[in-house]
Motif scaffolding. Structure first.
Motif, mmCIF file in Angstrom:
data_model
loop_
_atom_site.group_PDB
_atom_site.id
_atom_site.type_symbol
_atom_site.label_atom_id
_atom_site.label_comp_id
_atom_site.label_asym_id
_atom_site.label_seq_id
_atom_site.Cartn_x
_atom_site.Cartn_y
_atom_site.Cartn_z
ATOM 1 N N LYS A 86 0.844 -1.193 0.000
ATOM 2 C CA LYS A 86 0.000 0.000 0.000
ATOM 3 C C LYS A 86 0.878 1.241 0.000
ATOM 4 N N PHE A 87 0.477 2.222 -0.790
ATOM 5 C CA PHE A 87 1.115 3.532 -0.780
ATOM 6 C C PHE A 87 0.145 4.530 -0.153
ATOM 7 N N ASP A 88 0.559 5.119 0.960
ATOM 8 C CA ASP A 88 -0.283 6.072 1.675
ATOM 9 C C ASP A 88 0.236 7.478 1.461
ATOM 10 N N PRO A 89 -0.624 8.420 1.056
ATOM 11 C CA PRO A 89 -0.149 9.773 0.723
ATOM 12 C C PRO A 89 0.189 10.659 1.923
ATOM 13 N N TYR A 90 -0.113 10.215 3.160
ATOM 14 C CA TYR A 90 0.131 11.129 4.274
ATOM 15 C C TYR A 90 1.630 11.290 4.564
ATOM 16 N N ILE A 91 1.955 12.380 5.257
ATOM 17 C CA ILE A 91 3.356 12.766 5.464
ATOM 18 C C ILE A 91 4.011 12.014 6.620
ATOM 19 N N ASN A 92 3.237 11.387 7.491
ATOM 20 C CA ASN A 92 3.847 10.569 8.545
ATOM 21 C C ASN A 92 4.768 9.540 7.907
ATOM 22 N N VAL A 93 5.918 9.313 8.509
ATOM 23 C CA VAL A 93 6.873 8.337 7.966
ATOM 24 C C VAL A 93 6.283 6.934 8.016
ATOM 25 N N LEU A 104 3.497 6.616 15.287
ATOM 26 C CA LEU A 104 3.153 7.646 16.268
ATOM 27 C C LEU A 104 1.746 8.197 16.065
ATOM 28 N N MET A 105 0.971 7.584 15.183
ATOM 29 C CA MET A 105 -0.379 8.068 14.925
ATOM 30 C C MET A 105 -1.336 7.570 16.004
ATOM 31 N N ASN A 106 -2.261 8.428 16.395
ATOM 32 C CA ASN A 106 -3.221 8.096 17.441
ATOM 33 C C ASN A 106 -4.164 6.996 16.957
ATOM 34 N N PRO A 107 -4.241 5.867 17.675
ATOM 35 C CA PRO A 107 -5.128 4.776 17.243
ATOM 36 C C PRO A 107 -6.590 5.193 17.155
ATOM 37 N N GLY A 127 9.057 -6.414 11.937
ATOM 38 C CA GLY A 127 9.018 -5.310 12.883
ATOM 39 C C GLY A 127 8.547 -3.984 12.328
ATOM 40 N N ALA A 128 7.936 -3.976 11.160
ATOM 41 C CA ALA A 128 7.413 -2.729 10.601
ATOM 42 C C ALA A 128 6.064 -2.404 11.237
ATOM 43 N N GLU A 129 5.890 -1.138 11.588
ATOM 44 C CA GLU A 129 4.616 -0.653 12.123
ATOM 45 C C GLU A 129 3.816 -0.096 10.944
ATOM 46 N N THR A 130 2.735 -0.782 10.580
ATOM 47 C CA THR A 130 2.073 -0.503 9.310
ATOM 48 C C THR A 130 0.591 -0.203 9.481
ATOM 49 N N ASP A 131 -0.022 0.209 8.376
ATOM 50 C CA ASP A 131 -1.444 0.514 8.306
ATOM 51 C C ASP A 131 -2.279 -0.758 8.493
ATOM 52 N N LEU A 132 -3.492 -0.603 9.024
ATOM 53 C CA LEU A 132 -4.320 -1.795 9.282
ATOM 54 C C LEU A 132 -4.708 -2.542 8.004
ATOM 55 N N ASP A 182 14.810 11.233 27.802
ATOM 56 C CA ASP A 182 13.799 12.258 27.502
ATOM 57 C C ASP A 182 14.192 13.136 26.323
ATOM 58 N N LYS A 183 15.474 13.160 25.990
ATOM 59 C CA LYS A 183 15.942 13.986 24.883
ATOM 60 C C LYS A 183 15.887 13.252 23.543
ATOM 61 N N ILE A 184 15.657 11.931 23.602
ATOM 62 C CA ILE A 184 15.616 11.119 22.380
ATOM 63 C C ILE A 184 14.196 11.138 21.822
ATOM 64 N N PRO A 185 14.016 11.422 20.530
ATOM 65 C CA PRO A 185 12.665 11.372 19.944
ATOM 66 C C PRO A 185 12.019 10.011 20.189
ATOM 67 N N ILE A 186 10.717 10.027 20.427
ATOM 68 C CA ILE A 186 10.007 8.789 20.759
ATOM 69 C C ILE A 186 10.258 7.714 19.704
ATOM 70 N N SER A 187 10.282 8.121 18.431
ATOM 71 C CA SER A 187 10.447 7.151 17.347
ATOM 72 C C SER A 187 11.816 6.478 17.362
#
Length: 551
Positions: free
Chosen positions: A40-47, A51-54, A66-71, A433-438
């Motif tokens: 799937k190709f998703d047009p949104y800018i999120n990498v 980190l998207m809200n469920p 280990g890829a975090e992917t679209d449903l 705390d200084k490291i980005p969540i991702s």
């Protein structure tokens, strides 16, 4: 044989089921002996969706690597029974990030970097990468969004170029569209589809097949009208009528001749499809099934798609067992506002309780309360991910006497951290705390779990080692192993090195199990996950025993 490429686009409105159409077609081609991959190709800018809200986007589907992917990737895996990879879900954000990182490292030799050709070429590289090695017969690529969306145009241009590069004999375009029904004058309207195809043509793409979502059957006149004004063959106007179960879709599309036309247009010489297992599945979904109630206590219950794979795993097990799980959605935060007695009254009427994954402190105490209630009321219980962690916190607090037991994710000053951020160096601890969540460490993807001899889990799985997909940051703190083991808690699933607890079971209960992994991602409609089968078997036992006792 050259790899064939099928591109699935959508028109008129979003949410038409492009992903399900791609997944169903994948199932039909696999039934003909072809090796198929879907992406799937998703047009949104999120990498990626990490980190998207469920509650906005739905669940994050975790792949083996280990890829975090679209449903939608979950649909692809469930329908095709093929384990996909990080190449199955590509976003605009990932495409642009790759190009920018390459430019920053000097990869373009100081040249001007532009959408054409650099972004387009990056998209094409991901399309071709899926078929590298020559083992894949067909690649199906779904283009997210709706034709005409500004953010989707680079993907449309990329697939146009692919058709030019591989040849039209090796490429096919399917356009999924909507035929709205107007009560007055009481007819299906084709004009929105005609305009959608015109827009697609303006980008240089002529669809080969129209898949038309509709409430009513298409008559020959509608098919001929669409064929004439959209420049497709009449037999390539495919009816996709609303159905009761998504698992009916492959058989509906097979009856319409979709896969036959695809194979004909792509010159694929295949045997007759073997859909016996799918026909049996659909027959079971249509049969009368005994109902039972499962309470799902979670953080994101306001959007049920946040737990899509869990709902599907319960359905798969229910279909196999002749049961119809009805989910009672309970917000774990709501449980925090009521007393233990009120929680017990709320859960006493259900047949089973499941507490699924999540991140963050919000709703944790409600999960702990649900675990306590299910444990004390002897209700079958399954804790997954954070749900497993909170169940162990429940036992630590209320049985082992560790009154301050919790996870360090709760960020409490005075806490016995029975779950903690493991394997952090002193430098990481100081600067976390200084490291980005991702970029923070996380256990993602498939890991081997060793099951203890004589355990319930080993009986359920029927083997000593299994692989499950993980998606969590915290691990059980071995400093508390002795205290919890003294209660009778059994660490029945361990990492292959014996260091980390992957699963537990509470032996003073007919079914009280927690797994830190996410078994729902590996359940299939024709091959339900054994853990969900065992869970529903205990649930229906409880229901039937209550009915007998109440006479």
């Amino acid at each position: 044989m050259a790899t064939k490429y099928i591109f699935v686009t959508g028109g008129v409105v979003s949410g038409l089921g492009k992903g399900l159409t791609a997944a169903a077609l994948g199932r039909l081609l696999i039934a003909r002996g072809l090796n198929v991959r879907i992406q799937k190709f998703d047009p949104y800018i999120n990498v990626d969706p990490a980190l998207m809200n469920p509650t906005q986007h739905g669940e994050i589907f975790m792949t083996e690597d280990g890829a975090e992917t679209d449903l939608d990737i979950g649909h692809y895996e469930r329908f095709t029974d093929v384990n996909l990879t990080s190449e199955s879900d590509i976003t605009s954000g990932r495409v642009y990030l790759n190009v920018i990182n390459r430019e920053r490292s000097g990869g373009y030799d100081g040249g001007t970097v532009q959408v054409v050709p650099h972004i387009i070429n990056e998209i094409k590289d991901h399309i071709y990468l899926v078929s590298e090695g020559g083992e894949v017969d067909v690649v199906i690529s779904e283009i997210g969004g709706t034709i005409g969306d500004m953010e989707g145009q680079p993907f449309i241009e990329a697939i146009r170029q692919v058709s030019y590069e591989v040849g039209r004999e090796n490429c096919l375009f399917i356009h999924v569209t909507l035929l709205p029904f107007l009560n007055k004058p009481g007819e299906l309207k084709t004009k929105p589809t005609q305009h959608s195809v015109q827009k697609l043509l303006s980008f240089g793409i002529q669809p080969d097949i129209l898949v038309c979502r509709t409430e009513l059957p298409l008559d020959q006149g509608i098919r001929e009208k669409l064929a004439l004004y959209c420049n497709v063959r009449t037999d390539s106007v495919i009816q996709n009528i609303d159905c009761e179960s998504i698992y009916e879709l492959p058989l509906i599309l097979e009856k319409e001749g979709l896969a036959r036309i695809v194979c004909e247009r792509l010159c694929l010489d295949t045997p007759a499809p073997n859909l016996e297992d799918w026909e049996q599945l659909v027959e079971k979904t249509r049969a009368d099934r005994e109902g039972l109630t499962v309470a799902l206590v979670g953080k994101y219950t306001e959007l049920q798609d946040a737990y899509y794979s869990i709902v599907e795993a319960l359905d798969h097990a229910g279909i196999a067992l002749g049961l119809l799980p009805e989910i009672e959605w309970i917000s774990s935060e709501e449980l925090e506002a009521i007393s233990d007695d009120e929680i017990d009254k709320r859960l006493a009427g259900v047949d089973a309780v499941i507490v699924p994954s999540g991140f963050g402190a919000r709703g944790m105490e409600g999960m702990i309360a649900a675990s306590r209630s299910a444990r004390e009321l002897v209700i079958p219980f399954l804790g997954i991910g954070l749900g497993m962690q909170m169940a162990m916190v429940d036992i630590a607090r209320h049985v082992a006497g560790l009154s301050k037991a919790h996870t360090d994710e709760a960020e409490l000053d005075d806490c016995q951290d029975i779950f903690y951020y493991a394997n952090l160096t002193e430098e990481l601890k100081k600067n976390l705390d200084k490291i980005p969540i991702s970029d923070r460490p996380m256990r993602r993807g498939a890991y081997t779990m060793v099951l203890e001899e004589g355990s319930t889990l080993r009986d359920i799985y029927g083997t000593g080692e299994v692989s499950e997909r993980h998606h969590h940051r915290r691990e059980f703190n071995p400093a508390y192993s002795e205290a919890l083991a003294a209660t009778g808690l059994r660490f029945s699933g361990m990492s292959s090195d014996g260091h980390w607890v992957y699963a537990f079971e509470w032996p003073h209960h007919p079914f009280f199990i927690g797994v830190i992994s996410n078994p729902q991602f590996k359940s299939r409609p024709t091959r339900p996950h054994p853990l969900f089968l065992a869970f529903l078997e205990k649930a229906i036992e409880r229901k039937r025993s209550k009915e007998v006792s109440h006479g």
